[in-house]
Design a protein around this motif. Structure first.
Motif, PDB file in Angstrom:
ATOM      1  N   GLY A 117      25.162  28.661  66.804  1.00  0.00           N
ATOM      2  CA  GLY A 117      23.711  28.299  67.286  1.00  0.00           C
ATOM      3  C   GLY A 117      22.815  28.702  66.409  1.00  0.00           C
ATOM      4  O   GLY A 117      21.495  28.571  66.605  1.00  0.00           O
ATOM      5  N   TRP A 118      23.085  29.641  65.397  1.00  0.00           N
ATOM      6  CA  TRP A 118      22.161  30.238  64.438  1.00  0.00           C
ATOM      7  C   TRP A 118      21.039  29.043  63.845  1.00  0.00           C
ATOM      8  O   TRP A 118      19.878  29.305  63.823  1.00  0.00           O
ATOM      9  CB  TRP A 118      22.725  30.958  63.367  1.00  0.00           C
ATOM     10  CG  TRP A 118      21.958  31.534  62.238  1.00  0.00           C
ATOM     11  CD1 TRP A 118      21.173  32.586  62.480  1.00  0.00           C
ATOM     12  CD2 TRP A 118      21.510  30.811  61.069  1.00  0.00           C
ATOM     13  NE1 TRP A 118      20.378  32.743  61.252  1.00  0.00           N
ATOM     14  CE2 TRP A 118      20.755  31.701  60.263  1.00  0.00           C
ATOM     15  CE3 TRP A 118      21.920  29.591  60.328  1.00  0.00           C
ATOM     16  CZ2 TRP A 118      20.336  31.448  58.975  1.00  0.00           C
ATOM     17  CZ3 TRP A 118      21.695  29.448  59.015  1.00  0.00           C
ATOM     18  CH2 TRP A 118      20.619  30.171  58.254  1.00  0.00           C
ATOM     19  N   PHE A 119      21.647  28.080  63.264  1.00  0.00           N
ATOM     20  CA  PHE A 119      20.703  27.221  62.500  1.00  0.00           C
ATOM     21  C   PHE A 119      19.807  26.202  63.712  1.00  0.00           C
ATOM     22  O   PHE A 119      18.708  26.377  63.427  1.00  0.00           O
ATOM     23  CB  PHE A 119      21.526  26.049  61.903  1.00  0.00           C
ATOM     24  CG  PHE A 119      20.800  25.107  60.995  1.00  0.00           C
ATOM     25  CD1 PHE A 119      20.397  25.630  59.929  1.00  0.00           C
ATOM     26  CD2 PHE A 119      20.516  23.843  61.640  1.00  0.00           C
ATOM     27  CE1 PHE A 119      19.573  24.577  59.228  1.00  0.00           C
ATOM     28  CE2 PHE A 119      19.953  22.608  60.657  1.00  0.00           C
ATOM     29  CZ  PHE A 119      19.426  23.497  59.398  1.00  0.00           C
ATOM     30  N   LEU A 120      20.333  26.027  64.541  1.00  0.00           N
ATOM     31  CA  LEU A 120      19.338  25.117  65.474  1.00  0.00           C
ATOM     32  C   LEU A 120      18.484  26.301  66.158  1.00  0.00           C
ATOM     33  O   LEU A 120      17.415  25.660  66.320  1.00  0.00           O
ATOM     34  CB  LEU A 120      20.223  24.689  66.983  1.00  0.00           C
ATOM     35  CG  LEU A 120      21.212  23.616  66.285  1.00  0.00           C
ATOM     36  CD1 LEU A 120      21.886  23.238  67.896  1.00  0.00           C
ATOM     37  CD2 LEU A 120      20.572  22.498  66.058  1.00  0.00           C
ATOM     38  N   GLN A 121      18.773  27.446  66.349  1.00  0.00           N
ATOM     39  CA  GLN A 121      17.709  28.358  66.832  1.00  0.00           C
ATOM     40  C   GLN A 121      16.409  28.703  65.857  1.00  0.00           C
ATOM     41  O   GLN A 121      15.604  28.860  66.117  1.00  0.00           O
ATOM     42  CB  GLN A 121      18.318  29.802  67.238  1.00  0.00           C
ATOM     43  CG  GLN A 121      19.026  29.838  68.472  1.00  0.00           C
ATOM     44  CD  GLN A 121      18.290  29.465  69.670  1.00  0.00           C
ATOM     45  OE1 GLN A 121      17.185  29.759  69.906  1.00  0.00           O
ATOM     46  NE2 GLN A 121      19.053  28.799  70.738  1.00  0.00           N
ATOM     47  N   MET A 122      17.148  28.585  64.596  1.00  0.00           N
ATOM     48  CA  MET A 122      16.047  28.750  63.599  1.00  0.00           C
ATOM     49  C   MET A 122      15.049  27.751  63.367  1.00  0.00           C
ATOM     50  O   MET A 122      13.847  27.759  63.326  1.00  0.00           O
ATOM     51  CB  MET A 122      17.046  29.038  62.175  1.00  0.00           C
ATOM     52  CG  MET A 122      17.338  30.456  62.071  1.00  0.00           C
ATOM     53  SD  MET A 122      16.361  31.791  61.990  1.00  0.00           S
ATOM     54  CE  MET A 122      15.969  31.960  60.152  1.00  0.00           C
ATOM     55  N   VAL A 123      15.927  26.639  63.365  1.00  0.00           N
ATOM     56  CA  VAL A 123      15.089  25.391  63.124  1.00  0.00           C
ATOM     57  C   VAL A 123      14.040  25.122  64.593  1.00  0.00           C
ATOM     58  O   VAL A 123      12.826  24.947  64.328  1.00  0.00           O
ATOM     59  CB  VAL A 123      15.854  24.230  63.217  1.00  0.00           C
ATOM     60  CG1 VAL A 123      15.169  22.865  63.173  1.00  0.00           C
ATOM     61  CG2 VAL A 123      16.453  24.189  61.719  1.00  0.00           C
TER      62      VAL A 123
END
Length: 378
Positions: A117-123
């Motif tokens: 979920g790192w990328f979705l949270q950053m975006v």
């Protein structure tokens, strides 16, 4: 591809992920492996690996991975490789950002692994009216670290709740994203800060964020994404108490440099502040035997790792102010010739005299301390 390579053609990704590396092929492989399921396609992200002169198999590994990702499925994430020998971490990050094509530039370290979920949270955080985003960077428990070590001592974790960073806190460089237009406006990270082949270095990220907050003073400009987590697998060699105190000392030096604060004008006050900080930092050397017996080994280690590290940090700050007051704003204390030139200044003769006297007084405590196993040994 070298540092002079042109930006490749193709769809512009939303995020360019820059990873500086040197001689950490296994760590880099784990980092890229953790990123693979996070990135949906080339329109979402690209990866830029900046190699600062690796002598292991890093170059061959990344080149092979880039070739395999460049062929076949359109869903392969572009991986671009740059080689810049002996580049500091700041220079490597600036190089990668200069070659980035995304709207945002995200920075990871080669000893980090992103969590699901790192990328979705950053975006998701980037969709807000923000200029920089940072998330938790936590050292995992157990593993190669000694039993007395607590991961929060080397971690940044403000909890799962997202929101603006308070002014006194900054994202860590190993889990940070900045709008590329703003990064270029700031001219990137300060190349005189951060780790390099020549010195331990710190505060390159906070110094850039400090400048960003000057031009973007709104509180939400620097955002904390509480669910955008990474594991930061730091080198076990950095976990020892002696290493912690040394790193804290140099971090204090770079903190003063990063803040850009003018040194006090009164030489006597500079020396007074320095000696006060030196006295606090040396407190662990005065009574090592009875303190360990009174509170126990585990509590003594915790006190050194947390409280005494703050004293060494403060000592580094005051020493840099002292050097700045002598007209030498930048000194590499890990290069003896530079330090020798500074110590020739007449103002420091008093300092050197006090140092000799303190050494005589503390000699018995050093001897006694050596009779006890070093706390830096695991």
């Amino acid at each position: 591809m070298n540092s002079k390579a042109q930006k490749s053609e193709g769809p512009r990704p939303r995020v360019s992920i820059v990873i500086p590396t040197r001689n950490r092929k296994q760590g880099l492989e784990a980092c890229l492996r953790s990123l693979k399921p996070e990135l949906p396609g080339p329109e979402a992200a690209e990866i830029l690996v900046v190699d600062s002169g690796s002598r292991d198999e890093t170059c061959a590994f990344v080149a092979d991975l880039a070739n395999r990702n460049g062929n076949g499925s359109d869903q392969k994430i572009p991986i671009r490789y740059f080689y810049e020998k002996n580049a500091s971490a700041s220079v490597a990050r600036n190089l990668g950002a200069g070659e980035a094509r995304g709207e945002w530039v995200a920075f990871l370290d080669d000893d980090c692994e992103v969590q699901p979920g790192w990328f979705l949270q950053m975006v998701s955080a980037m969709e807000k009216n923000v200029e920089a985003v940072g998330g938790p960077a936590k050292v995992p428990e157990g593993g190669p670290y000694p039993g007395w070590f607590h991961s929060e001592w080397e971690s940044l974790d403000l909890g799962p709740q997202s929101g603006p960073f308070v002014p006194s806190l900054y994202p860590m460089e190993c889990n940070l994203a900045v709008r590329r237009e703003r990064f270029e406006q700031l001219q990137g990270m300060n190349p005189n800060l951060g780790p390099s082949m020549a010195r331990q270095g710190f505060h390159e990220g906070p110094e850039m964020i400090r400048r960003l907050r000057i031009i973007c003073p709104q509180p939400e400009a620097v955002w904390y994404a509480g669910e955008a987590r990474v594991w930061h697998r730091i080198d076990p060699g950095k976990v020892g108490v002696r290493s912690r105190l040394v790193r804290s000392f140099f971090a204090g030096i770079d903190h003063t440099r990063a803040q850009g604060r003018p040194a006090p004008r009164i030489p006597g006050r500079i020396l007074q502040d320095f000696f006060q900080a030196a006295g606090r930092a040396g407190s662990c050397l005065w009574q090592p035997v009875w303190a360990r017996l009174r509170v126990g080994q585990a509590k003594w280690i915790e006190w050194l790792y947390v409280n005494e590290a703050r004293n060494f940090y403060r000592l580094g700050e005051k020493l840099q102010e002292l050097i700045g007051g002598l007209g030498r704003p930048v000194v590499n204390f890990q290069r003896p010739l530079e330090l020798k030139q500074v110590l020739r200044n007449p103002l420091l003769r008093v300092w050197k005299g006090f140092g000799r006297a303190a050494g005589v007084v503390r000699l018995p405590y050093f001897v006694i301390g050596d009779l006890i196993p070093s706390l830096s040994k695991d």
